[in-house]
Design an enzyme around this catalytic site. Sequence first.
Site, PDB file in Angstrom:
ATOM      1  N   TYR A   1      14.195 114.872  20.437  1.00  0.00           N
ATOM      2  CA  TYR A   1      15.128 114.801  21.550  1.00  0.00           C
ATOM      3  C   TYR A   1      16.073 115.995  21.635  1.00  0.00           C
ATOM      4  O   TYR A   1      16.890 116.066  22.553  1.00  0.00           O
ATOM      5  CB  TYR A   1      15.883 113.470  21.508  1.00  0.00           C
ATOM      6  CG  TYR A   1      14.987 112.338  21.977  1.00  0.00           C
ATOM      7  CD1 TYR A   1      15.061 111.854  23.272  1.00  0.00           C
ATOM      8  CD2 TYR A   1      14.022 111.794  21.135  1.00  0.00           C
ATOM      9  CE1 TYR A   1      14.213 110.850  23.717  1.00  0.00           C
ATOM     10  CE2 TYR A   1      13.168 110.795  21.569  1.00  0.00           C
ATOM     11  CZ  TYR A   1      13.267 110.331  22.863  1.00  0.00           C
ATOM     12  OH  TYR A   1      12.414 109.340  23.299  1.00  0.00           O
ATOM     13  N   ALA A  44       5.492 109.769  18.698  1.00  0.00           N
ATOM     14  CA  ALA A  44       6.467 109.095  17.838  1.00  0.00           C
ATOM     15  C   ALA A  44       7.847 109.274  18.452  1.00  0.00           C
ATOM     16  O   ALA A  44       8.205 110.373  18.874  1.00  0.00           O
ATOM     17  CB  ALA A  44       6.433 109.686  16.426  1.00  0.00           C
ATOM     18  N   LYS A  45       8.606 108.212  18.489  1.00  0.00           N
ATOM     19  CA  LYS A  45       9.951 108.277  19.073  1.00  0.00           C
ATOM     20  C   LYS A  45      10.917 108.700  17.975  1.00  0.00           C
ATOM     21  O   LYS A  45      11.579 107.872  17.335  1.00  0.00           O
ATOM     22  CB  LYS A  45      10.330 106.927  19.678  1.00  0.00           C
ATOM     23  CG  LYS A  45      11.519 106.962  20.633  1.00  0.00           C
ATOM     24  CD  LYS A  45      11.677 105.624  21.328  1.00  0.00           C
ATOM     25  CE  LYS A  45      12.901 105.589  22.227  1.00  0.00           C
ATOM     26  NZ  LYS A  45      12.743 106.470  23.418  1.00  0.00           N
ATOM     27  N   ALA A  46      10.959 109.997  17.738  1.00  0.00           N
ATOM     28  CA  ALA A  46      11.736 110.566  16.638  1.00  0.00           C
ATOM     29  C   ALA A  46      12.953 111.312  17.179  1.00  0.00           C
ATOM     30  O   ALA A  46      12.879 111.971  18.228  1.00  0.00           O
ATOM     31  CB  ALA A  46      10.871 111.515  15.812  1.00  0.00           C
TER      32      ALA A  46
END
Length: 309
Positions: A166, A160-162
């Site tokens: 990052y 998931a690009k959460a």
Amino acid sequence: MSGRLEGSEWVWKDGEFIRWEDATVHVLSLAVQFGSSVFEGMRAYKTPKGPAIFRLDAHLRRLETSARTYRMSPAYSSGELAAAAVEGVRRNGLQSCYIRPMVLRGFGSPGLKPDLSPIECYIPMWPWGAYLGAGALESGVDVCVSSWHRPAPNTFPSGAKAAGNYNNSQLIAMEATRHGYAEGIALGPSGLVSEGSGQNLFLVMDGLLVTPILDGTSLSGITRHSVMEIARELGVPLQEQLVPREMLYAADEIFFTGTATEVTPVRSVDGLEVGTGGRGPITRQIQERYLSIARGLADDPFDWLTYVD
């Protein structure tokens, strides 16, 4: 590395366009407190037919999946978000830009349980050049293997690009910069190669294109997928496999892939020159094909471009 952000004029928020300076969230939003946000990164390229967004549908499908994973699906369909992105490029008068759809939890609950926090949706966009600096696409970049590892599967959902994921990426990037490198390569918890701070990774070994398998420690990149499709089209043999660290030092070519990074050669790893220390022939072939499609300068057999006008 990219410099200070120069914004545009309009940002889409929850069904309407607002001024760039008005696109704010409360300090106690869950997005600020706990990183409760998922997002995408897309590029619009200047083409002979006007601006076109590269792989818009694929990016919005991944956004939908990321939001579903975190139980924060927006009130807008992928089709509505696509139309908003296209109109945003048009309204801002941009020929080429970076587009970042975001779904986040706003202000409501001060605790971890998000039930009282509204889900908000934004699409900002702005001009953005080469992510790893001028000349990186041609000359390549120097990188290091980071001391920070990517999280183990079933800790954070790396697929998931959460936003919260990052924080790890920032540590990797800051460490690399502090030691004079353009970027860092992260290993997974097993010690095998995972990805860069915000990029997938490919190696060329005796003519074979190799990329680490998706093992729950890295993102399934849209550009990664695009490069794999291009490799098949060009007849370049391709293999997904486990990649031990020492393969980085033995590779003939290495390159990063990502929406911001595009296809960027790696010149050296930990001070050791990769191949001849420049952009290798397979990297060049794939990079040129990728950019020619994205810029509308070649045929698009994959139907990857969504034209704005």
